[in-house]
Design a protein around this motif. Structure first.
Motif, PDB file in Angstrom:
ATOM      1  N   LYS A 153      32.702  36.770  41.280  1.00 22.68           N
ATOM      2  CA  LYS A 153      32.520  38.166  41.368  1.00 22.68           C
ATOM      3  C   LYS A 153      31.921  38.909  39.963  1.00 22.68           C
ATOM      4  O   LYS A 153      32.303  38.281  38.861  1.00 22.68           O
ATOM      5  N   ARG A 193      33.867  42.391  36.283  1.00 28.73           N
ATOM      6  CA  ARG A 193      35.309  42.425  36.391  1.00 28.73           C
ATOM      7  C   ARG A 193      35.903  43.378  35.622  1.00 28.73           C
ATOM      8  O   ARG A 193      35.539  43.725  34.502  1.00 28.73           O
ATOM      9  N   ARG A 194      37.103  44.164  35.917  1.00 32.60           N
ATOM     10  CA  ARG A 194      37.979  44.801  35.142  1.00 32.60           C
ATOM     11  C   ARG A 194      38.694  43.813  34.075  1.00 32.60           C
ATOM     12  O   ARG A 194      39.085  42.741  34.384  1.00 32.60           O
ATOM     13  N   GLU A 247      41.259  41.637  36.080  1.00 35.04           N
ATOM     14  CA  GLU A 247      41.130  40.739  36.644  1.00 35.04           C
ATOM     15  C   GLU A 247      40.784  39.316  35.752  1.00 35.04           C
ATOM     16  O   GLU A 247      40.422  38.446  36.263  1.00 35.04           O
TER      17      GLU A 247
END
Length: 1808
Positions: free
Chosen positions: A1259, A1262-1263, A1266
């Motif tokens: 992904k 990401r934040r 994460e």
């Protein structure tokens, strides 16, 4: 019945205890098999596995391959599995690999039927280690990979060396396994590596290297279809068509050489022979013609001579004889380079060629005629070398070898060549050598000549003496040579003396010195030669006596230097010791080989000399004593009778008086007799027994002398007595078993001249200690050692005051008694000595530490008790070396089979015995050893520097000898470094550091390959910075820490964390164990045991991990201590950076530490941190999924049936096409990106994989929550504007002014950031980037270039939206940067763009390419900016190679009108860019025509534009001003501008492209011929200089056979030109071109005739300079045997010479002198020049036609100028070159001719 052993060491059977070895070996082998199998099954690689594999190597060293075939195969399979364990530590891998190489070494022992090994595991291992993906990021430390941070030149060199060691071990391993690869391997390898063969890419080098290494070439003929026939045509086609020597061409040659050697007679090389020889000749890089420019890559990429020789020797023989013809041609053409007056860097190669060729031919003859048949394919009879082949070969090479004898560097190579040639054809080789030797022995003025010839005669000695059917008269030369060599024993000339000793020793070893002249009366069946020899042998006695006189003279002259007496120099000088060695060994050889009668006379003589003089004991005394010892050794009984009583009487007589014992200075006579006595007791112990009483008395009198010299000599006597009595050694080295003392009627010594020893009846006389001798030894020890030991014990307790020295010394000598002692009832002196020494040491250290001399002795005693087993390792090593040297100089490589001289064989057996004593003893680590090593440590930290360094040496040796003692000792060393100890002195601190550092070869305690040890030492080193004893003021301590840190960095290799053993290994181990206990009683290991093993192994892995994390934490704790000096902080950070790994992520605390270090104050730390963080980012990288694709489906084209490289329909979809660029999200996601450039060019791989679509990838965006903990740390720091600002500030500082370059490590850091966190940090970075780009300073521009390259490469997996946004940001930045470009920064921007485009699909970067192609030559920023833009663009396009034909076409179209640029820098850049544009147009076999621009189309257009210049006849001047005038200039001016650019392009491509000139380019030649200047003058303008340079480069080009007529066409056309410059230049061009393509021209008869016609025509040119140049060219072509001096040519010149000259007209004094020579004069001059060329073409010899020509020439001495001048020059040159050997050359002339010549050469007109 046990199966027979594979191959054992034969010498073991000859040892005196040989019969005990069978059982010993069997026991040892059984032990190895059981334990090795156990270790592997219990998963214990370390220490068990490693220990027992080492034992197996020892076993092979001691007994050879003494195991059954079945065991052999099992050992190999087991080790193969062990070596290829993927997670294995490198050092272990090397250990296993070396043993495996040793097991596979003798490939004849195991056939392909016995063993098959897979190739893939080896390939995967090489790929993992040699092409490691993580090594450059510091995640994998291989032994000495290149380390950042610490790169002084010294470490760099060391790295290269060690790097090679891993690499060479791996490569040797592959070579050893190669014969056993399965039959399908070849096809699999081709499928695997063909896709890499893209000639523009580095992968080409990799592919060819792999092919060279792996492809099997020893398959049997019936499998050739599966072997080389699959690739031979393809590869040889590639080789033939590449002209410009790329790096991989050499590897192809190595592959062909191996193929030829392994398959003699199965490949027809004839079509390629001219090409092969031309290329070999080119690769010698010989200088040709005048002032030449060499293409640099020709020097670096030249062929390896060894492989070229292999190839030539394998192709020789066979029906066609073509190779021999070319080989003769090769030597004819280069013979004159061998003459000693020539020198240059090419000389080494030539010498190597001379030395290797004969040895290659001898090796081949041995294989064909003498070698036992093995499973390897034999040479078919049709292709074996015949006797005629051998003779032809010897004849073609002998001339150069005889020339090379006297060369400045090559006499050694010549001697080796002669040795091999003499084995094949003594009758052709030895007579010319002797012809040169006899005069050399007579002259006194040329010592170099003497040493050179003698070393050559030594080489041929064996062939000379043994005579044989080819050269029966050989032996008759021996005596005259020996007698004439005697004057060489000359005290004034050292090298002459040594070579003479070697010469005499060599001949006397080969020949029994027995007087056989009496046989002449008794026998009448002798041949002529034998009769001659018999009468000559009467001179032997004379020879020996004369030799002795010479030696006495030598000795007396060295005594004369009376200065010896006054200056107390203990040692002889180095030269004297060499002479001493030479003298004693030669003398003992002579006496060994003497008959009894000659010996008696010699003994008398040497005895009288020794007794009637008194010598000083340092130099002369040693030499005389050596001569006496030699005599005594040869025949002990007769000699001892004379010497011992005499010496004993003198000594007893002189020591009657007790005062003598206390004299400080002793009487010289006493010393001399002691010396003599101590030397002559080095003989067979049994013969000494009768004298034991006398000798014992002498020892009692003299051991306690006060005078140092005295007691040392006396101790030597004791030492020699003990050795003689107790060691095992052979007692005679005669060349015939049983000696020569048989009556001549039964034994005829002449039959034994040069005879090899017979290994099966060597009949060695051993000395094995008898019980009497052992008793004698114990008597000596009890008498002399026991009382000393007791005295020392008392002294050590402090009871007894003692006069220190003598007792200590006598103690030193006794350690030597370690005989073959199995009788333990007596006291073990070793233990006692050790015990007493310890007490004594304690006492001295407590009471008188300043007594350093006693401490030195104690160190010596300890180290001897620990190490000494009757012989020293280093002595053994040097003897082994010298044995091998002698063996080489005397061996018979032709017949092989150990045909050495008997003395050598005996020596080898003795070495085997010593090897056993050295290997078998020692090495168990007992407590007494532990105590002694601790004592050494204590001494190593004493307060006296000298004591420390001596003790440290002993300490390191001991550490190397005893396994496992290091762990035991480390804590004790580290005690001294503890910061909390107050009582450590600086000296102890230094001593401890030295102990950690180790010496350069041995163990380094600080860096043992083991977690436990490192976890102790590294933190201790860092915290020692807080110790009281540490002071950074003391430079010696600072240096120690630097060395320590550097050594750890250099030697550290990643230590394993996973020690699992795979399943296959265990299966083989079980089989190995079964083979030890055949039958039904086989019991494997119990399952509990195996479970326990697996359990232990898991624990071990867990513990290793624990240790690893502890170590990281401890180092971090150390750094955080307060007041730690900066130096130690740096050391600690260095250590931490070594702990990055690719299989474990660094602990979080360390990651935080490193990220913070990015902004550390010290630049050193910042650099380490940049590398480390880049590595950490690599560890945190998430894997991206790949999916297979089918390229044929994508392109919609079927798979082609045969291989075709280049632009095909099925790889066209990879091309950049501006019509279908992925400019939308859909297009982007449906586009199939291929990142690597080489895929698909040659062929597609079996399975082609690309990255899966976005949704399957990790992904993006990401934040923070994460992320993993480690990622969060990095995220937090790089999102913090303050941190980033500081970082950018640091990164844009200058480091070394003017030296900085684009830094790949910083690039890796940014690439990692953007790869792992996609665009998360862009917002913070963007303002910085904009600000940096605007600042034109060098360092800021560099910083922004690094970040941008990182951004572009890091965005590989971003989504389309993100990428598009990125380019919106980047394009304006790049535009600004390119308009601000400066001299300092253009290199960095070039690197930046090239790095960004490397391994990226061009369709992904379309924004960048379109930006770069906007307007490279706008002219806005001036010519400089234009040049820079082109440079940057070139960087990007060159990385894309063949995938951007459209861009290349666009660029070419854009550039073509601009080729007439006025500015030089832009022209040069355009030239370089053109090279890259046309690079893709290659003429390789089975390659499709390229879609990229093609050279010949372009050249045709250029020729059109240059027409106006072609048609003009007058000189072309460069009159274009460097400014663009207004209005249109005329065609000529435009043409000249264009020509300048074209010249730049041709010069640039000479070094870079794959092919030399194409047909159209050859049409430019006439133009260049016109322009190129004739003289050398640098003031010429650019145009002329470039034209000259360009011609020089083009003339060196390699031509295809079909290009030859084209070039000659152009030359002939130019020869008719009006410009004499052009005609002159043709000739210089011709010289180089012909030599560099010699055999290609010779192979084309028409071409030879054309060239001959051309040169002879130009001899009659009206311009004088052209005629002279034509003469030089002709002489050169004659000299390299391209043309021959035949009848027609000679008559032609003689005819021309007879042209009548016009009558001189009487002129009025005022009239104008007639300047134009008449046609007749020119013709006559041509004839004279022709004759002169012939004479000068053989500068070093006088062929039969020469005298007559000289006479013809001399007739023209009074002709008008320029004839007279030519004749004078010729004569003076003739005189200069023939002066050296005039004595020989005179023989060729008749007396009348000589008179004329002498007249000419010294007549007054010569000086006129």
């Amino acid at each position: 019945m046990a199966p027979p052993p594979q191959k054992e060491i034969v010498y073991n059977k000859l040892l005196p205890y040989g019969e005990r070895l069978e059982a010993e070996a069997a026991r040892f082998l059984a032990q190895i098999k059981v334990n090795l199998a156990r270790a592997v099954q219990l998963q214990e690689l370390w220490p068990g596995g490693l220990f027992w594999t080492r034992k197996l190597s020892t076993y092979i060293r001691l007994y050879g391959r003494k195991f059954s075939r079945e065991d052999h195969v099992l050992f190999i399979k087991l080790l193969y599995e062990l070596v290829t364990i993927p997670k294995l530590e490198i050092s272990m891998m090397q250990g296993f690999a070396r043993l495996l190489i040793n097991l596979l070494k003798k490939k004849e022992l195991l056939s392909r039927g016995d063993l098959e090994l897979p190739w893939r595991p080896l390939y995967e291992m090489l790929e993992r280690i040699l092409y490691s993906k993580t090594e450059h990021l510091g995640l994998n430390w291989f032994p000495n990979s290149y380390r950042p941070g610490l790169s002084s030149p010294k470490t760099f060199v060391l790295n290269v060396l060690h790097r090679c060691s891993v690499e060479s071990v791996l490569k040797t391993l592959v070579k050893s396994c190669r014969p056993y690869f399965p039959e399908d391997a070849t096809a699999e390898m081709l499928d695997e590596w063909r896709p890499l063969m893209c000639p523009f890419d580095v992968t080409m080098q990799k592919a060819i290297t792999y092919f060279e290494l792996f492809l099997p070439t020893t398959l049997p003929p019936e499998l050739h279809q599966k072997g080389f026939k699959l690739w031979f045509d393809e590869f040889i086609g590639l080789w033939v068509s590449v002209q410009n020597l790329p790096q991989w061409e050499g590897h192809l040659v190595n592959l062909f050489a191996r193929l030829a050697t392994d398959n003699i007679g199965y490949i027809d090389w004839d079509p390629y022979v001219p090409k092969i020889f031309t290329r070999i000749l080119r690769s010698l890089n010989l200088p040709v013609g005048s002032n030449q420019v060499v293409v640099p890559r020709f020097l670096t990429n030249a062929y390896d001579v060894g492989h070229a020789v292999m190839w030539i020797t394998a192709m020789m023989g066979g029906p066609s004889k073509l190779v021999q013809k070319h080989l003769s041609g090769l030597f004819n053409s280069i013979a004159s380079f061998y003459h000693p007056s020539n020198n240059g860097r090419w000389l080494n190669k030539l010498m190597k060629l001379l030395q290797r060729l004969p040895s290659g031919v001898v090796r081949r003859l041995h294989r064909e005629r003498y070698k036992k048949m093995t499973w390897l394919t034999p040479v078919p009879d049709s292709h074996k070398l015949t006797d005629q082949d051998v003779t032809d070969f010897v004849e073609c090479i002998i001339q150069p070898v005889l020339l090379a004898m006297f060369s400045k560097t090559g006499s050694l190579e010549a001697a080796q060549a002669l040795q091999n040639l003499a084995l094949m054809r003594p009758e052709l080789v030895i007579p010319p050598v002797l012809e040169k030797t006899y005069p050399a022995l007579e002259t006194l003025t040329e010592p170099h000549q003497l040493t050179a010839t003698l070393s050559c005669v030594i080489g041929v000695a064996r062939s000379l003496v043994s005579g044989g059917k080819w050269f029966p008269e050989g032996p008759t030369h021996m005596l005259p040579l020996l007698m004439r060599a005697l004057p060489g024993v000359d005290p004034n000339d050292f090298s002459k003396c040594m070579i003479t000793f070697q010469f005499i020793a060599t001949f006397s070893t080969l020949v029994p010195l027995v007087d056989c002249s009496s046989v002449l009366q008794e026998r009448d069946d002798l041949s002529e030669v034998e009769r001659e020899l018999c009468s000559a042998t009467a001179e032997f006695e004379d020879f020996v006596l004369q030799f002795m006189d010479r030696c006495f003279g030598l000795i007396e002259s060295s005594t004369l230097e009376q200065t010896r007496e006054e200056t107390e120099t203990e040692k002889m000088t180095h030269l004297e010791s060499l002479v001493e060695l030479g003298l004693s060994s030669t003398f003992s050889t002579i006496l060994t080989q003497c008959s009894k009668d000659i010996f008696k006379v010699a003994l008398e003589k040497v005895f009288n000399f020794a007794v009637s003089n008194i010598f000083e004991t340092r130099v002369a005394g040693r030499m005389v004593a050596d001569m006496c010892r030699a005599a005594v050794k040869c025949r002990p009984e007769e000699s001892l009778k004379l010497f011992v009583p005499h010496c004993c009487n003198v000594i007893t007589h002189l020591t009657v008086n007790d005062d003598v014992l206390h004299d400080e200075e002793l009487d010289k006579e006493l010393l001399w007799n002691l010396q003599l006595l101590s030397e002559i007791t080095r003989v067979d112990g049994k013969k000494l027994l009768p004298y034991r009483e006398q000798l014992g008395k002498i020892l009692q009198r003299t051991l306690h002398l006060t005078c140092k010299q005295g007691y040392i000599l006396s101790c030597n006597l004791l030492h020699h007595l003990l050795r003689s009595a107790t060691l095992i050694y052979p007692t005679e080295y005669c060349s015939v078993p049983g000696g020569f003392d048989k009556p001549l009627s039964e034994y005829f010594p002449i039959k034994d001249w040069g005879k090899p020893g017979d290994l099966w009846n060597l009949d060695i006389q051993w000395h094995v200690p008898s019980s009497e001798e052992i008793n004698f030894a114990f008597y000596l020890l009890d008498t002399f050692l026991q009382p000393e030991l007791t005295r020392l014990e008392h002294y050590a307790i402090g009871e007894l005051e003692m006069s220190r020295v003598p007792s200590l010394v006598s103690l030193e000598e006794t350690k030597l008694y370690t005989g073959v002692e199995y009788d333990l009832s007596r006291e073990n002196y070793r233990e006692t000595i050790a015990r007493v020494t310890r007490k004594l040491l304690r006492y001295i250290l407590d009471n008188s530490e300043d007594d350093t001399k006693s401490l030195f002795l104690i160190i010596k005693i300890i180290s001897d008790v620990l190490q000494f087993q009757g012989s020293h390792k280093h002595e053994f090593d040097s003897r082994w070396k010298s044995f091998n040297l002698v063996k080489k100089s005397m061996e018979n490589r032709l017949q092989g089979k150990k045909q050495h001289i008997r003395a050598l064989l005996i020596d080898r057996v003795m070495l085997q015995h010593e090897l056993r004593t050295l290997t078998m003893e020692g090495c168990e680590y007992k407590t007494s050893h532990q105590e002694m090593i601790r004592d050494l440590l204590c001494l190593s930290t004493s307060s006296y520097g000298q004591v420390r360094s001596k003790a440290q040496q002993a300490f390191f040796t001991a550490l190397g000898t005893y396994n496992f003692c290091c762990r035991d000792i480390i804590p004790l060393v580290l005690e001294f470094l503890r910061p909390d100890r107050q009582d450590v002195t600086q000296k102890q601190f230094k001593g401890a550091l030295y102990c950690l550092l180790g010496n350069h070869s041995g163990v380094c305690l600080a860096n043992l390959h083991d977690w436990d040890c490192i976890a102790q030492t590294w933190p201790a080193i860092v915290s020692s910075g807080l110790s009281k004893a540490m002071s950074l003021e003391k430079p010696s301590i600072v240096r120690l820490f630097d060395d320590l840190a550097e050594k750890i960095h250099r030697q550290y290799e990643t230590i394993g964390l996973d020690f699992a053993v795979p399943e296959q290994c265990i299966e083989i181990a079980v089989m190995l164990q079964k083979s030890e206990q055949p039958g039904s009683n086989f019991t494997g290991l119990h399952s509990e045991e195996i479970q326990l093993g697996i359990q232990r192994q898991k624990e071990k892995n867990a513990e290793a991990l624990r240790n690893y994390e502890n170590l990281v934490n401890m180092l971090l704790d150390c750094v955080e201590q307060r007041n730690l000096p900066w130096k130690f902080e740096h050391i600690s950070i260095g250590f931490l950076s070594l702990l990055l790994r690719d299989d474990r992520i660094l602990p979080v605390r360390a990651i935080k530490f490193f990220v913070q270090c990015l902004n550390h104050d010290a630049i050193v730390v910042r650099k380490v941190a940049i590398s480390a963080v880049a590595g950490i980012l690599k560890q945190l990288k998430r894997t991206h999924k790949k999916v297979p694709i089918c390229p044929y489906e994508i392109s919609g084209n079927p798979k082609p049936s045969s291989i075709q490289a280049g632009d095909r329909l099925d790889n066209q979809w990879l091309h950049y096409d501006s019509q279908s660029l992925p400019k939308t999200k859909e297009a982007w996601e449906s586009c199939c990106f291929v990142e690597k450039t080489h895929w698909g060019y040659y062929t597609w791989p079996q399975t082609m994989t690309v990255y899966a679509p976005v949704e399957h990838q990790p992904k993006l965006g990401r934040r923070r929550d994460e992320l993993t903990e480690a990622e969060q740390i990095i995220y937090d720091h790089f999102s913090d504007p303050k941190f980033v600002e500081q970082l950018i500030k640091f990164l844009s500082l200058e480091d070394r002014k003017g030296k900085d370059k684009f830094n790949p490590r910083r690039f890796c850091l940014f690439k990692g950031l953007f790869r792992n966190f996609d665009d998360a940090f862009l917002p913070v970075l963007q303002p910085h980037l904009e600000q940096l780009v605007a600042d034109s300073h060098e360092s800021t521009q560099r910083c922004v270039a690094e970040i941008i390259a990182g951004l572009i490469r890091g965005s590989k997996h971003w989504t389309f939206e993100k990428v598009e946004k990125l380019w919106k940001l980047l394009c304006p930045l790049l535009r600004t940067a390119l308009s601000n470009i400066t001299v300092e920064t253009y290199n960095d921007w070039g690197t930046c763009i090239a790095t960004s485009c490397e391994s990226r699909d061009p369709r992904k970067l379309h924004w960048l390419f379109e930006l770069l192609l906007e307007s490279p030559l706008s002219g806005e920023g001036g010519s400089f900016v234009d040049a820079c833009r082109l440079y940057v663009l070139q960087g990007g396009l060159a990385q894309q190679e063949w995938r951007v034909p459209e861009l290349l076409h666009r660029l070419l179209k854009y550039l073509e009108p601009k080729l007439t640029q006025v500015y030089k820098n832009v022209r040069e850049r355009i030239g370089s860019v053109l090279t890259y544009i046309f690079m893709i147009d290659v003429s390789l076999p089975n390659t499709a025509a390229t879609k990229s621009p093609r050279v010949h189309e372009f050249t045709t257009r250029i020729l059109e534009n240059l027409k106006p210049l072609m048609e003009v006849d007058e000189e072309i001047q460069n009159h274009v001003m460097e400014e663009n005038g207004v209005g249109e200039q005329d065609e000529r001016t435009q043409g000249i501008k264009l020509l300048k650019t074209i010249l730049k392009w041709l010069m640039a491509s000479a070094g870079r492209s794959f092919s030399t000139a194409v047909t159209e380019q050859l049409q430019l030649l006439p133009l260049f011929f016109k322009i190129a200047p004739v003289e050398n003058d640098n003031s010429y303008d650019e145009l002329k200089r470039d034209a000259k340079m360009c011609l020089s480069l083009m003339s060196q080009g390699l031509l295809y056979p079909q290009q030859v007529p084209l070039v000659l066409q152009v030359l002939k056309q130019t020869a008719r030109s009006n410009s004499w410059h052009a005609r002159y230049t043709i000739l210089t061009y011709l010289q180089t071109m012909v030599f560099y393509n010699l055999f290609i021209f010779l192979n084309n008869e028409e071409a030879v005739t054309d060239i001959r016609w051309l040169v002879i025509k130009l001899l009659e040119d009206e311009q004088l300079e052209v005629r002279e140049m034509a003469a030089t060219t002709l002489s050169g072509l004659l000299q390299c045997n391209f043309l021959t001096m035949d009848g027609p040519m000679q008559t032609h010149f003689e005819q021309l010479c007879k042209m009548r000259l016009p009558k001189k007209r009487k002129r009025d004094l005022g009239s104008v002198v007639d300047t134009i020579p008449s046609g007749d004069l020119v013709k006559r001059h041509a004839g004279v020049l022709g004759l002169s060329a012939c004479i000068l073409s053989s500068p070093y010899d006088v062929p039969t036609w020469m005298p007559q020509l000289l006479m013809d020439l001399s007739a023209h001495l009074n002709d008008p100028q320029p004839i007279e001048m030519t004749v004078k020059k010729t004569l003076s040159n003739f005189r200069r070159t023939h002066h050296d050997n005039w004595q020989e050359h005179k023989q060729q002339f008749t007396d009348d001719q000589l008179l004329v010549l002498t007249d000419l050469l010294v007549s007054p007109c010569y000086y006129a």
